[in-house]
Scaffold this motif. Sequence first.
Motif, short mmCIF file in Angstrom:
data_model
loop_
_atom_site.label_atom_id
_atom_site.label_comp_id
_atom_site.label_asym_id
_atom_site.label_seq_id
_atom_site.Cartn_x
_atom_site.Cartn_y
_atom_site.Cartn_z
N LYS A 429 -36.08 -26.62 -38.43
CA LYS A 429 -35.08 -27.60 -37.98
C LYS A 429 -34.54 -27.18 -36.60
CE LYS A 429 -31.18 -30.14 -40.04
NZ LYS A 429 -30.26 -30.17 -41.21
N GLU A 433 -34.79 -29.24 -33.16
CA GLU A 433 -33.58 -29.59 -32.40
C GLU A 433 -33.73 -29.17 -30.94
OE1 GLU A 433 -30.89 -31.23 -33.06
OE2 GLU A 433 -30.81 -31.39 -35.25
N PRO A 455 -28.57 -25.72 -36.49
CA PRO A 455 -28.90 -25.88 -37.92
C PRO A 455 -28.74 -24.59 -38.73
CG PRO A 455 -30.55 -26.94 -36.55
CD PRO A 455 -29.70 -26.13 -35.63
N LYS A 550 -37.89 -30.41 -48.19
CA LYS A 550 -37.76 -31.68 -47.49
C LYS A 550 -36.33 -32.21 -47.47
CE LYS A 550 -40.18 -36.12 -47.27
NZ LYS A 550 -41.22 -36.98 -47.92
N SER A 551 -35.55 -31.89 -48.50
CA SER A 551 -34.18 -32.42 -48.58
C SER A 551 -33.28 -31.90 -47.46
CB SER A 551 -33.56 -32.04 -49.93
OG SER A 551 -33.44 -30.63 -50.05
N LEU A 553 -34.16 -31.76 -44.29
CA LEU A 553 -34.52 -32.40 -43.02
C LEU A 553 -34.06 -33.85 -42.99
CD1 LEU A 553 -38.17 -31.06 -42.46
CD2 LEU A 553 -36.03 -30.19 -41.48
N GLU A 554 -33.56 -34.27 -41.84
CA GLU A 554 -33.20 -35.66 -41.64
C GLU A 554 -34.46 -36.45 -41.26
OE1 GLU A 554 -30.08 -35.83 -38.73
OE2 GLU A 554 -29.17 -33.99 -39.52
N LYS A 555 -34.34 -37.76 -41.28
CA LYS A 555 -35.48 -38.62 -40.97
C LYS A 555 -36.05 -38.31 -39.60
CE LYS A 555 -36.84 -43.50 -40.84
NZ LYS A 555 -36.36 -44.91 -40.99
N ARG A 556 -35.19 -38.05 -38.62
CA ARG A 556 -35.66 -37.79 -37.26
C ARG A 556 -36.44 -36.48 -37.17
NH1 ARG A 556 -32.02 -34.55 -34.20
NH2 ARG A 556 -30.19 -33.93 -35.42
N HIS A 557 -36.08 -35.49 -37.99
CA HIS A 557 -36.82 -34.24 -38.02
C HIS A 557 -38.21 -34.46 -38.62
CE1 HIS A 557 -32.54 -32.58 -38.31
NE2 HIS A 557 -32.97 -32.25 -37.10
N SER A 559 -39.83 -37.25 -38.67
CA SER A 559 -40.60 -38.06 -37.73
C SER A 559 -41.20 -37.17 -36.64
CB SER A 559 -39.70 -39.13 -37.11
OG SER A 559 -40.40 -39.87 -36.14
#
Length: 591
Positions: A429, A433, A455, A550-551, A553-557, A559
């Motif tokens: 993460k 970033e 993060p 996976k939980s 990470l945000e959607k943008r990560h 992606s």
Amino acid sequence: MKHIEKLAAIREAMKIQGIDGYIIPSSDPHISEYLPERYKCIAWASGFTGSAGTLAITQDFAGLWTDSRYFVQAVEQLEGTGFELVKLKVQAAAEYADWLGEKLNAGAKVAFDGNLASLLVAQSVKGVLEPLDIQVDGHVDLLADLWAGRPELPKAPAYLLPESTTGQSTVAKIEAVRAEMKKNRTDAHLISSLDDLAWLLNIRGQDVPCNPVVLGFVLITADTATLYIEPSKLSAETVAELGSYGVEIAAYDNIYQTIETLQAKAILIDPKRTCFAMFDSVPESVKIVEKINPSTTLKAIKNKVEVENNRHTFVKDGVALTKFFKWLEENVASEELSELSIADKLRGFRESQEGFVDVSFTTIAGYLDHGALPHYSANEKSNYTLRPKGLLLVDSGGQYKTGTTDITRVVSLGGLTQEEKEDYTLVLKGTIEGSQAIFPVGTRGYQIDAITRRPLWETLRNYGHGTGHGVGFFLNVHEGPQTFNAAAIDVAVEPGMITSIEPGLYRVGKHGIRIENLVLTRKAGSSEFGDFLDFETLTICYIATDLIEKSLLEKRHLSWLNNYNQWVFDQLSTHLSSEEKNWLAEKCKAI
């Protein structure tokens, strides 16, 4: 002679010369990070082989001051030597000078070899000790008479790179440096640092392991440029070609006499990259302007040819890494693999790529708790045998005639724990970033460092090294002036710079995680609020997804990760066999 005997011999020499404290830096007359064998003085005296540290010796204490990257290594290597580890609070700070100031009485004498200490280090030591009425002598080499069989300086041939590779001629580079000299109102400029010399003259060599540099100095005046080098390193053709660019050749050792008799109004020298002995040789009649080498800043901004050559290089490196990780996965359970043997295997895959010259540093293959040592270097004693269980960290790079690579990946050999998954995901993460950062022109490296660490900080985690360093073009893998770390270094991140982004997390006795890519700074656009920059990722190697929680990470990560791995597959697939292509497709599958 054992290290403890060497320490006793140094102390005896100190007594004879009336020296109360003796300092041995990790450096050479060029203030290099990686040293020719002749200048590995700390390793000779103490057994410590790390690339950063300083020895300070008195009659009743001998210490190695080094930073957190080397704490575990230092404890192991210093055992039984008479030297003790002293943990630096601030990386690269001259804290040993403060210690000597507290330890020694007024009237005491501290000495060091000015050929091994930068002007900046010498000024730091003098600045601390001389106000305490402690004499400082920067012209004492105690090791010269003690080091039996000391290696000679290397004499491997040097060679020139064509402008089609470098993108800029030697003549143009010298003129660019002269323009900066003029701005600083100097009519002479001494270059001691080997990567600056190599960049300026488009010359490469084999004098330092992993770094394609040649030992030498360059003195530039308003109308002359002289390379001080061992003449046998240059062919007649090379001498003639350099001559056509206005570069004269002189013997390596003649530089000191030249500086001592220098006829100039003002000389520009870099206090971080010029040794104290050279500085002290400048005549009093010559004004000294202390400023970063112009070539250091010019070199950091890669031109279009260098960038394009680098892109081709990263494809080659990515192919080698793909073959390596496939081989590793398929053989770890059936073969007797070790940290040392897999490093050799990885080198072999790189050697098969066109234009490969050398590794860019000694491969760090850290299995299990060895991964928690950021600068771990396996040896026959420490060498772990790999098993189909636990995490493996591999930090490696290659020197190609068209670029330099540096990459770190972590893979699971089996039996993942939840803690390992969470640690890995948070480090990833951080890498994402940093890689996705968009920032205004003028941003400094410490700001990128903070963005990357966020993060980890949010979960009360951290790491003890910097987030990123500059990387040369077929040159040193560590290159300034930019750096991404917490220090408030006043160097802006500029378009054309290539820098690593490498957050990590280390649990001593358990595992270590670091995920590193190299990125190119580029223009991102403008608005009413100013001009902005971002990064283009250059490194081409899949990032393992089977370790991800996976939980976290945000959607943008997700992606970014899926797009990156797909890009890796697209870049490399045409260079792989059908079996390798299928294997990589599985590794790059979106999650």
